[in-house]
Design an enzyme around this catalytic site. Structure first.
Site: not given
Ligand code: UDP
Length: 327
Positions: A159, A24
């Site tokens: 999230y 990432g």
């Protein structure tokens, strides 16, 4: 061999570190940093939102091994492990809104699997949490003792709540099993290797500006964010990995700016003629965000060094190098 509990984190005494989310944006910068310090790295990613391109510079590196693995499946690593960094996450609103179940899974089951690995190996553990734990904040700037104002059933809850659960699980492993844990609450971070199309405001505005397309300001642009350059964040995480602080520590840049001013900044730095267009504000979009970093200053001796102008200049150069202008 001494366990990861007592060993020092120095170049002279390299450790074996497992990193989830290694391909990432932030994870890959963390891999660069730790490999440069001669640590052995097991770089794990399922490549759902990460990209092997982010680790291309480490290909063939004798200390780095890439493993394609989804952390929501049990994590089995042969041999000793000294530190576990759980960085896997769908961090962009566009990504987590598109994959809400996976987002909840990586924060819950994924965190559990990585904590189990740390427990089994006697390794340290660092959880990368988020400023989203504060939700639409009631306290400004956000201080770690504030418990947050999160809508538990709104679109962003997948999230926010997965990270809040991850924090709770991390504390439970510390309290129950004595795992040496750290929790970083990461605020908006930007820099090279962000995905051009990940929907976040930095890549979106830069991409639009380089194409001469209108900059899409959501709402009236009066909402604020505080942007931290990735090298500063990596330094903060690196210091936190050695800290004995178990409770969350904010890591971010306290320089706050409205999104409308931010669009103006991008326009000036790219020299674009792009106009501004206004689009609806996403549901539950936090109105204000700025970290109180007193705790990180006090405990880690850390604060950001890269100004927004400098950081944006290198980020814009990176996107230009990808050919964004001709896209
Ligand atoms: N935003 C915007 N235009 C865009 C993308 C984002 O105005 O094209 C706004 C968004 O509504 C939010 C801020 O910019 O207020 C930061 O959004 P981002 O998705 O980067 O991160 P967030 O802080 O919301 O997680």
């Amino acid at each position: 061999m001494e366990s990861g509990y007592n060993r020092k984190f120095t170049e002279e005494d390299p450790l074996r570190i497992v990193i989830s989310g290694a391909a990432g944006f932030i994870g890959s910068h963390m891999c660069d940093r730790l490999a440069a310090e001669n640590h052995h790295i097991v770089a794990m990613d399922n490549l759902l939102t990460g990209s092997e391109r982010n680790l291309a510079q480490l290909e063939g590196h004798p200390l780095v091994r890439f493993v394609r693995h989804d952390v929501t499946e049990p994590v089995v690593i042969e041999g000793s492990v000294d530190a576990v960094l759980h960085m896997a996450s769908l961090a962009s609103p566009k990504d987590y809104l598109g994959h809400p179940v996976e987002t909840l899974e990586v924060g819950s089951t994924g965190t559990r699997n990585m904590l189990e690995l740390a427990r089994e190996k006697g390794a340290r553990f660092l959880f990368t949490s988020t400023s989203e734990c504060y939700g639409d904040p009631l306290v400004h700037p956000q201080v770690e003792t504030s418990w947050g104002n999160v809508n538990p059933v709104g679109p962003r809850s997948c999230y926010d709540e997965s990270k809040r659960y991850g924090e709770a699980l991390t504390m439970a492993y510390h309290r129950t099993f004595g795992v040496r844990t750290n929790i970083a609450r990461i605020f908006n971070t930007y820099g090279p290797r962000m995905k051009l199309d990940d929907g976040r405001v930095v890549p979106s505005f830069v991409d639009q500006a380089l194409r001469g397309a209108p900059l899409t300001v959501f709402g009236d642009g009066s909402q604020t964010r505080s942007f931290c350059y990735v090298s500063d964040l990596v330094e903060g995480l690196r210091l936190l990995m050695e800290s004995e602080e178990r409770y969350p520590v904010n890591l971010g840049n306290p320089a706050e700016i409205t999104i409308l001013e931010f669009a103006e900044r991008i326009r000036r730095l790219t020299g674009t003629g792009s106009e501004t267009v206004f689009r609806p504000l996403p549901e539950d979009d936090p109105k204000l965000r700025r970290p109180d970093i007193s705790k990180a200053r006090r405990l880690l001796g850390w604060e950001p060094r890269v100004s927004l102008e400098e950081g944006l200049a290198s980020t814009i150069a990176y996107f230009r190098s990808l050919g964004a202008a001709s896209a």
